[in-house]
Design an enzyme around this catalytic site. Structure first.
Site, short mmCIF file in Angstrom:
data_model
loop_
_atom_site.label_atom_id
_atom_site.label_comp_id
_atom_site.label_asym_id
_atom_site.label_seq_id
_atom_site.Cartn_x
_atom_site.Cartn_y
_atom_site.Cartn_z
N MET A 327 0.83 -1.21 0.00
CA MET A 327 0.00 0.00 0.00
C MET A 327 0.86 1.26 0.00
SD MET A 327 -2.98 -1.16 -0.30
CE MET A 327 -3.97 0.31 -0.13
N VAL A 403 0.83 1.37 7.60
CA VAL A 403 1.43 0.18 8.21
C VAL A 403 0.34 -0.84 8.53
CG1 VAL A 403 3.37 1.51 9.14
CG2 VAL A 403 1.34 1.15 10.57
N LYS A 410 0.28 1.83 14.73
CA LYS A 410 -0.14 3.05 14.02
C LYS A 410 0.07 4.28 14.90
CE LYS A 410 -3.54 0.83 10.95
NZ LYS A 410 -3.05 1.25 9.64
N SER A 432 -8.11 0.48 6.90
CA SER A 432 -9.32 0.08 6.17
C SER A 432 -10.48 -0.21 7.12
CB SER A 432 -9.04 -1.15 5.31
OG SER A 432 -8.57 -2.20 6.12
N HIS A 453 -8.37 6.16 2.90
CA HIS A 453 -8.38 4.72 2.66
C HIS A 453 -8.21 4.45 1.16
CE1 HIS A 453 -10.96 0.78 2.52
NE2 HIS A 453 -9.67 0.52 2.46
#
Length: 714
Positions: A327, A403, A410, A432, A453
C-alpha cells in the site's frame, strides 16, 4: 444562419461550419444541434452548385462532446417510437452531408467522442490537431449505450468488423497519432491555422470526394460475416463477449449484433438496424443506471460536492508515507506521478528501497512500451526518497500512515512523524477498518487527523475513501479532498465508524459467500453466480486474496475494541468457516500457497479439490437466483444502514464508492441505485423473504421501510 452552427462561405467557395452551441461549454447532440444541422444541410443542398467544399469545425475547446445525456436519461419505453424517429433524423442529416457531392472535411480541434466522432466519420477527410489532450472514440458502451448516430455502421465499413469492435464494444479511445496509424484520421495539424489550410488544400485537390462505402465495387475490409476468416471469428465472439459481460451488460451484445447484421445489408438498412438497437438500449434500465452514476453522480463528486466550501485549493507539495509495503509503495507511486515529492519510510533503508523499487518496475514497463522516456522515468524516481528516519519528514505538508492494521503500531509511527513534519501538516491513516477518532488520540492535533483509505493495487484502483473523524476540521477535509483529486483519484467522503463504508459493505459480501459455503452450498455455484450477478470475482476468490489471517486479525481487533467499550460482539456464520480454514485445514489464502483455491505454479487457479467433500451438502443447494440476490441484497442493505447511521452523506458517494471501491455490480449503477431500479417496495418484500430463509441480517432497516411506505427512492 444560426448561433449553434455558423455558416461562413469564403471567396474560395468553401463553407466553414463552426459548431458553437449557445450557453454550453461543449457541443452536444441536443434539440438545438438537431434543428441547426437540419437547416445547415438544407442550405448546403440548395447552394451546392456554387460550393467547392465544406469544413466542419468547432468554436469550443473540444470538437463535440456527444449525445445530450440529460435528454437520453429521460427517454422511456413509451417514448420509443418518437425517439427512434428523432435518431433517424440525426442520422439522415449526416447522410445528406456525406452524399452532398462535394468534399467535406472534419477539422478536429479538440476531443471528438461519441456523437462528435460520428460527425467526423460522416466527413470524407479527417484532420486533427496533433495534441495529446485530444481524444477520439466512441465510449457510449461505458454508459450502457451504443453509438447511435451512424458510429457502428461507419466504423465497420471503415475498418472491418474485427478491427472496429474494440472501439465499439470496449469504448477504446485514442490520441491523434494512434488514430492516424489506425486509419481513423487522414492527417495531423500543428495548429488551427495549419489544420484549416490543410483542409482547404485537400478540398481543392479532391473536388469529387465520396465515402469509400459509396464508391462502386466497395468491399468491407476483412470481409463480410460470410467470409470464412470473419465467420470463424464470429463463431466464438458471442461466447468470448458473454464471458466478459456475464450477461449483465446488454450494450456490448447489441453492438456486436448491430455490427454483424449491419455488415450483411446495404448502408441505409444498416442505419435502421443500428437505430433500433440504440432505441432498445436507451429505453432500457441498465443505461439509465449507468448514465446516472458514471456521468451525473461521478461529475458531482469530482466537482467537489463533498468538499467543504470557503477554503482555497491547496496542492500538496511533499508527502511522507509511513510503511513501504504494497500500500505504501503504491501511494508513493501515485503521489510522485502527480509531481509531488515523496519521503517513503520503513524500518530500514533496504525495506524502503524495496518500496521505491515498486515504482521503478511500473515505470520500466512504460519505458519498454515507449510510453515514457528514460529521462522522465529518472526524474519521476528522483521524487521518491527512501529512508528509515523520521527526520526526513521535515517539510512534509501531508503524512500518510500505511502500516499493518495494529492500533498501537499506528499510534507509535504517526506520533513520531507528526513531530518531524510541518506544524500544520495533515496526518492521515490508510486504515481500512479502525475508527479514525480512536487513532487520532495518538497525535497532538486531532483536528488535522483524517482517514485516507486507498484500495489495492493503488496504481490501478480509482477510489480513495476519505474518513472524517469526530474532531477532523473542515480545512483538513478540504486539503485531503484536494490531494485525492491532485493524484487523479475519485474521492468519496464518509463519517467515522468501524469499517467506515466500503470495508463494512465489502465484509458483508465476503461473509455471505462464506456463510453459503458453511451451509453446504456448492463453492463453484457461489463463485459463478457472484460473477453472473455482476461482481468482478467471487467471494471465495477475494477472501483468498485478502487472506483469512487478516480477516481473523481484524475480527479480533474488533472484538477487543467492542468489549472495551462494553458493546455486544456480533456473530456471523462466516466466522466458523474462516476458523476451519485457518486452524483445521491450514489454508489461509493465496499468499500462503492456498485457501479456497489451489494456485499451481505456472497454471490457472482452481477451487481446492477438498472443498466439495469438506463443505458441500446435496440437501443444502439453493436456487441460483437466491445465491445472486443474497450477494447483492446484503451489500445494498448494509449501504442503507450506513446512510441511516450518518456514515454516508450522499447517494453519489454510496453508488460510486460501492462500484469503484469494492466492485459492486456496475450494471446496477451502485448499491443504492440497485434498490431504486429494483423498486423500493419490491426490494423490501424480497429482503423479507431472504431474512425468513437465511437470517435476520437481511431484515430491511427502518430507513428502507420508511422509504417504501412513502414511495420514495434514494
Amino acid at each position: 444562419m444560426t448561433d449553434a452552427i455558423r455558416y461562413e462561405k469564403g471567396q474560395d467557395n468553401i463553407v466553414v461550419l463552426t459548431m458553437d452551441m449557445p450557453g454550453q461549454s461543449a457541443n452536444t447532440m441536443n434539440a438545438t444541434y438537431r434543428a441547426a444541422m437540419a437547416k445547415v444541410v438544407e442550405r448546403l443542398e440548395a447552394e451546392k452548385d456554387n460550393l467547392s467544399g465544406v469544413i466542419v469545425t468547432s468554436a469550443k475547446k473540444t470538437f463535440f462532446a456527444g449525445g445530450d445525456l440529460n435528454e437520453l436519461v429521460k427517454v422511456t419505453k413509451a417514448d420509443a417510437e418518437a425517439f427512434y424517429g428523432m435518431i433517424l433524423q440525426v442520422k439522415g442529416d449526416l447522410r445528406r452531408l456525406e452524399t452532398l457531392g462535394k468534399p467535406v472535411v472534419a477539422a478536429i480541434n479538440g476531443a471528438a467522442l461519441g456523437g462528435g466522432w460520428e460527425i467526423a466519420l460522416a466527413c470524407h477527410h479527417r484532420i486533427a490537431l496533433n495534441n495529446s489532450s485530444v481524444q477520439l472514440g466512441l465510449p457510449e458502451v461505458t454508459l450502457g449505450l451504443l453509438p447511435g448516430g451512424g458510429g457502428v455502421v461507419r466504423m465497420v465499413r471503415l475498418l472491418g468488423i474485427e478491427k472496429a469492435l474494440p472501439y465499439l464494444a470496449e469504448g477504446k479511445k485514442v490520441r491523434p497519432d494512434a488514430a492516424l496509424k489506425a486509419g481513423l484520421l487522414h492527417e495531423l495539424a500543428d495548429n488551427a491555422d495549419d489544420m484549416l489550410a490543410k483542409a482547404r488544400a485537400w478540398i481543392a485537390a479532391n473536388p469529387q470526394a465520396a465515402q469509400p462505402w459509396d464508391v462502386k465495387g466497395y468491399k468491407i475490409p476483412g470481409g463480410t460475416p460470410s467470409t470464412p476468416a470473419v465467420a470463424q471469428m464470429l463463431a466464438i465472439a458471442p461466447s468470448v463477449l458473454r464471458s466478459k459481460t456475464k450477461g449483465c451488460f446488454p450494450a456490448p451484445e447489441k453492438i456486436l449484433a448491430a455490427a454483424v447484421e449491419g455488415a450483411q445489408v446495404d448502408f441505409d438498412t444498416a442505419q435502421l438496424i443500428e437505430a433500433r438497437y440504440f432505441t432498445e438500449l436507451t429505453t432500457g434500465q441498465v443505461a439509465k443506471n449507468m448514465i446516472n452514476t458514471f456521468w451525473f453522480q461521478l461529475n458531482e463528486i469530482n466537482a467537489g460536492q463533498s468538499r467543504p466550501q470557503g477554503f482555497n485549493v491547496r496542492p500538496t507539495k511533499k508527502v511522507g508515507v509511513l510503511g513501504a509495503g504494497m500500500m505504501g509503495a503504491g501511494i508513493a507511486y501515485v503521489s510522485a506521478a502527480a509531481g509531488i515529492e515523496v519521503v517513503l519510510k520503513d524500518v530500514s533503508v533496504e525495506a524502503a528501497e524495496k518500496g521505491k523499487n515498486y515504482s521503478a518496475k511500473l515505470l520500466e514497463k512504460k519505458v519498454a512500451k515507449g510510453h515514457m522516456t528514460a529521462e522522465k522515468r529518472d526524474a519521476f524516481l528522483g521524487l521518491i526518497t527512501p529512508t528509515a528516519s523520521e527526520a526526513d519528514f521535515a517539510g512534509c505538508d501531508l503524512i500518510i500512515e500505511a502500516v499493518f492494521e495494529d492500533r498501537d503500531l499506528k499510534a507509535k509511527v504517526t506520533s513520531a512523524a507528526e513531530s518531524a513534519a510541518l506544524s500544520d501538516a495533515v496526518i492521515a491513516s490508510n486504515t481500512s477498518t479502525l475508527p479514525i477518532t480512536g487513532l487520532a488520540t495518538a497525535v497532538q492535533n486531532a483536528e488535522k487527523f483524517i482517514g485516507l483509505h486507498f484500495f489495492s493495487p493503488v496504481d490501478k484502483m480509482p477510489l480513495v475513501e476519505i474518513i472524517r473523524g469526530a474532531q477532523t476540521n473542515d480545512e483538513t477535509l478540504a486539503r485531503a479532498f484536494d490531494y485525492v483529486l491532485q493524484i487523479k483519484k475519485t474521492p468519496i467522503v464518509v463519517n467515522d465508524s468501524r469499517g467506515f463504508f466500503t470495508s463494512r459493505v465489502f465484509g458483508t459480501f465476503t461473509n455471505e459467500g462464506l456463510a453459503m459455503l458453511g451451509e453446504g452450498v456448492s463453492a463453484a455455484m457461489i463463485e459463478a453466480e457472484a460473477r453472473k450477478a455482476g461482481m468482478p470475482v467471487g467471494p471465495l476468490a477475494i477472501s483468498d486474496e485478502v487472506s483469512m489471517s487478516l480477516m481473523a486479525h481484524i475480527r479480533q481487533q474488533t472484538v477487543a475494541d467492542l468489549q472495551a467499550e462494553g458493546k455486544a460482539v456480533p456473530e456471523h456464520p462466516a466466522f466458523a468457516v474462516i476458523d476451519l480454514m485457518l486452524h483445521e485445514f491450514k489454508r489461509p489464502g493465496k499468499a500462503a500457497g492456498g485457501g479456497f483455491y489451489d494456485y499451481p505454479a505456472g497454471g490457472k487457479k482452481r477451487l481446492w479439490s477438498e472443498l466439495k467433500q469438506r463443505f458441500e451438502k446435496a440437501e443444502a443447494q439453493i436456487s441460483a437466483e437466491d445465491v445472486r440476490d443474497r450477494i447483492l441484497f446484503i451489500q445494498a442493505i448494509e449501504t442503507v444502514r450506513c446512510v441511516e447511521e450518518g456514515v454516508l452523506k450522499s447517494v453519489a458517494d454510496a453508488n460510486i464508492g460501492s462500484i469503484f471501491g469494492i466492485g459492486f455490480a456496475a450494471w446496477t449503477g451502485g448499491a443504492l441505485q440497485f434498490i431504486n431500479q429494483y423498486g423500493v417496495k419490491d426490494f423490501v418484500a424480497r429482503a423479507e423473504y431472504l431474512a425468513e430463509q437465511y437470517g435476520e441480517r437481511f431484515q430491511p432497516p427502518a430507513l428502507l421501510l420508511e422509504k417504501a411506505a412513502k414511495g420514495e427512492g434514494f
